[in-house]
Design a protein around this motif. Structure first.
Motif, PDB file in Angstrom:
ATOM      1  N   GLU A   1       0.714  -1.336   0.168  1.00 51.32           N
ATOM      2  CA  GLU A   1      -0.264   0.134  -0.099  1.00 51.32           C
ATOM      3  C   GLU A   1       0.866   1.599   0.433  1.00 51.32           C
ATOM      4  N   LEU A   2       1.671   1.727   0.902  1.00 53.33           N
ATOM      5  CA  LEU A   2       2.748   2.581   0.989  1.00 53.33           C
ATOM      6  C   LEU A   2       3.779   2.323  -0.666  1.00 53.33           C
ATOM      7  N   LEU A   3       3.989   1.236  -1.200  1.00 51.06           N
ATOM      8  CA  LEU A   3       4.488   1.196  -2.553  1.00 51.06           C
ATOM      9  C   LEU A   3       3.087   2.006  -3.559  1.00 51.06           C
ATOM     10  N   VAL A   4       2.129   1.819  -3.106  1.00 49.24           N
ATOM     11  CA  VAL A   4       1.815   2.236  -4.315  1.00 49.24           C
ATOM     12  C   VAL A   4       0.975   3.660  -4.113  1.00 49.24           C
ATOM     13  N   ASN A   5       0.240   4.677  -2.831  1.00 47.64           N
ATOM     14  CA  ASN A   5       0.769   5.860  -2.494  1.00 47.64           C
ATOM     15  C   ASN A   5       2.085   6.649  -3.300  1.00 47.64           C
ATOM     16  N   GLY A   6       3.191   5.487  -3.474  1.00 53.73           N
ATOM     17  CA  GLY A   6       3.955   6.653  -3.731  1.00 53.73           C
ATOM     18  C   GLY A   6       4.357   6.659  -5.364  1.00 53.73           C
ATOM     19  N   ILE A   7       3.629   5.874  -6.135  1.00 61.49           N
ATOM     20  CA  ILE A   7       3.824   6.407  -7.336  1.00 61.49           C
ATOM     21  C   ILE A   7       3.038   7.125  -7.912  1.00 61.49           C
ATOM     22  N   LYS A   8       4.309   8.068  -8.875  1.00 61.70           N
ATOM     23  CA  LYS A   8       3.436   9.093  -9.760  1.00 61.70           C
ATOM     24  C   LYS A   8       2.339   9.257  -9.988  1.00 61.70           C
ATOM     25  N   SER A   9       1.290   9.731 -10.358  1.00 58.43           N
ATOM     26  CA  SER A   9       0.418  10.582 -10.778  1.00 58.43           C
ATOM     27  C   SER A   9      -0.406   9.784 -11.952  1.00 58.43           C
ATOM     28  N   ASN A  10       1.014  10.357 -12.683  1.00 62.15           N
ATOM     29  CA  ASN A  10       0.301   9.668 -14.634  1.00 62.15           C
ATOM     30  C   ASN A  10       0.952   7.658 -14.600  1.00 62.15           C
ATOM     31  N   VAL A  11       1.055   7.029 -13.898  1.00 62.81           N
ATOM     32  CA  VAL A  11       1.773   6.120 -13.624  1.00 62.81           C
ATOM     33  C   VAL A  11       0.329   5.097 -12.835  1.00 62.81           C
ATOM     34  N   CYS A  12      -0.385   4.126 -13.262  1.00 63.13           N
ATOM     35  CA  CYS A  12      -1.111   3.162 -13.265  1.00 63.13           C
ATOM     36  C   CYS A  12      -0.883   2.065 -12.283  1.00 63.13           C
ATOM     37  N   PRO A  13      -1.137   2.265 -10.601  1.00 67.77           N
ATOM     38  CA  PRO A  13      -0.889   0.575  -9.919  1.00 67.77           C
ATOM     39  C   PRO A  13      -1.310  -0.053 -10.322  1.00 67.77           C
ATOM     40  N   ILE A  14      -1.267  -1.424 -10.632  1.00 71.50           N
ATOM     41  CA  ILE A  14      -1.800  -2.339 -10.453  1.00 71.50           C
ATOM     42  C   ILE A  14      -1.564  -3.828  -9.951  1.00 71.50           C
ATOM     43  N   VAL A  15      -1.877  -3.987  -8.426  1.00 73.94           N
ATOM     44  CA  VAL A  15      -1.519  -5.030  -7.566  1.00 73.94           C
ATOM     45  C   VAL A  15      -2.268  -6.817  -7.982  1.00 73.94           C
ATOM     46  N   LEU A  16      -0.693  -7.138  -8.380  1.00 73.51           N
ATOM     47  CA  LEU A  16      -1.257  -8.226  -9.044  1.00 73.51           C
ATOM     48  C   LEU A  16      -1.291  -9.812  -8.048  1.00 73.51           C
ATOM     49  N   ASP A  17      -2.906 -10.409  -8.250  1.00 71.98           N
ATOM     50  CA  ASP A  17      -2.297 -11.593  -7.081  1.00 71.98           C
ATOM     51  C   ASP A  17      -2.955 -12.722  -7.972  1.00 71.98           C
ATOM     52  N   ALA A  18      -3.100 -13.173  -8.843  1.00 74.64           N
ATOM     53  CA  ALA A  18      -3.888 -14.178 -10.522  1.00 74.64           C
ATOM     54  C   ALA A  18      -2.701 -14.677  -9.870  1.00 74.64           C
ATOM     55  N   SER A  19      -3.689 -16.074 -10.714  1.00 75.21           N
ATOM     56  CA  SER A  19      -2.736 -17.201 -10.569  1.00 75.21           C
ATOM     57  C   SER A  19      -1.894 -17.407 -12.117  1.00 75.21           C
ATOM     58  N   ASP A  20      -2.372 -17.170 -12.947  1.00 74.87           N
ATOM     59  CA  ASP A  20      -1.700 -16.961 -14.317  1.00 74.87           C
ATOM     60  C   ASP A  20      -1.205 -16.061 -14.555  1.00 74.87           C
ATOM     61  N   THR A  21      -0.020 -15.786 -14.456  1.00 82.20           N
ATOM     62  CA  THR A  21       0.685 -14.398 -14.236  1.00 82.20           C
ATOM     63  C   THR A  21       0.533 -13.285 -15.825  1.00 82.20           C
ATOM     64  N   PHE A  22       0.944 -14.353 -16.842  1.00 78.97           N
ATOM     65  CA  PHE A  22       0.964 -14.181 -18.291  1.00 78.97           C
ATOM     66  C   PHE A  22      -0.061 -14.226 -18.803  1.00 78.97           C
ATOM     67  N   ARG A  23      -1.121 -14.512 -18.384  1.00 81.01           N
ATOM     68  CA  ARG A  23      -2.787 -13.686 -19.153  1.00 81.01           C
ATOM     69  C   ARG A  23      -3.605 -13.091 -18.425  1.00 81.01           C
ATOM     70  N   THR A  24      -2.953 -13.386 -17.171  1.00 81.22           N
ATOM     71  CA  THR A  24      -3.902 -11.982 -16.227  1.00 81.22           C
ATOM     72  C   THR A  24      -3.331 -10.497 -17.281  1.00 81.22           C
ATOM     73  N   ILE A  25      -1.857 -10.292 -17.241  1.00 77.70           N
ATOM     74  CA  ILE A  25      -1.129  -9.128 -17.622  1.00 77.70           C
ATOM     75  C   ILE A  25      -1.357  -8.580 -18.858  1.00 77.70           C
ATOM     76  N   ALA A  26      -1.911  -9.853 -20.045  1.00 79.18           N
ATOM     77  CA  ALA A  26      -1.914  -9.480 -21.003  1.00 79.18           C
ATOM     78  C   ALA A  26      -3.545  -8.981 -20.898  1.00 79.18           C
ATOM     79  N   LYS A  27      -4.189  -9.420 -20.316  1.00 77.43           N
ATOM     80  CA  LYS A  27      -6.051  -9.006 -19.996  1.00 77.43           C
ATOM     81  C   LYS A  27      -5.680  -7.812 -19.641  1.00 77.43           C
ATOM     82  N   ILE A  28      -5.000  -6.750 -18.150  1.00 81.46           N
ATOM     83  CA  ILE A  28      -4.731  -6.070 -17.863  1.00 81.46           C
ATOM     84  C   ILE A  28      -4.305  -4.546 -19.278  1.00 81.46           C
ATOM     85  N   LEU A  29      -3.308  -5.107 -20.105  1.00 82.88           N
ATOM     86  CA  LEU A  29      -2.879  -4.724 -20.359  1.00 82.88           C
ATOM     87  C   LEU A  29      -3.770  -4.402 -22.161  1.00 82.88           C
ATOM     88  N   ARG A  30      -4.448  -5.004 -22.602  1.00 86.01           N
ATOM     89  CA  ARG A  30      -5.384  -5.082 -23.545  1.00 86.01           C
ATOM     90  C   ARG A  30      -6.075  -4.021 -23.472  1.00 86.01           C
TER      91      ARG A  30
END
Length: 127
Positions: A43-72
């Motif tokens: 949470e501290l890391l998320v709050n410290g990220i610049k405002s033009n960067v969108c923080p997304i916390v990953l807790d999914a089981s299929d990493t590559f597929r989840t990242i691809a879905k987010i990035l689409r």
């Protein structure tokens, strides 16, 4: 010393269905920070990220597929940050170790990430 994690604002982060990015859909983020949920004080890391960067916390089981879905959901990103635990030659992201072998096995999905990135975009890995 007070426990800071109880008072931190996590509204800027996206975590499956719990957190949504607060970057306005009218103002596209210039970068995405994909953060492994097991990072201490995430949470501290998320709050410290610049405002033009969108923080997304990953807790999914299929990493590559989840990242691809987010990035689409994004286009023309100037940077993709991967923030996770690691050791030489490996990064623990989502629910799996990312190694040369898993990158090769998921090459098709990883190649698809490029469709969301601008020409000359940066891929920054912190582990």
């Amino acid at each position: 010393m007070a426990d800071l994690t109880k008072t931190l604002d996590t509204s800027r982060a996206h975590r499956s269905t719990i957190f949504r990015p607060t970057v306005s859909p009218l103002v596209a983020p210039k970068a995405i920070a994909l953060i492994d949920a097991r990072i201490p004080y995430v949470e501290l890391l998320v709050n410290g990220i610049k405002s033009n960067v969108c923080p997304i916390v990953l807790d999914a089981s299929d990493t590559f597929r989840t990242i691809a879905k987010i990035l689409r959901q994004y286009s023309n990103l100037e940077a993709l940050h991967l923030i996770a635990h690691g050791r030489p030659g490996q990064l623990y992201l989502g629910a799996s170790w990312v190694t040369a072998q898993t990158l090769q096995n998921g090459a098709e999905e990883v190649r698809g990430w490029g469709q969301s990135l601008a020409k000359g975009a940066d891929l920054l890995i912190y582990g």
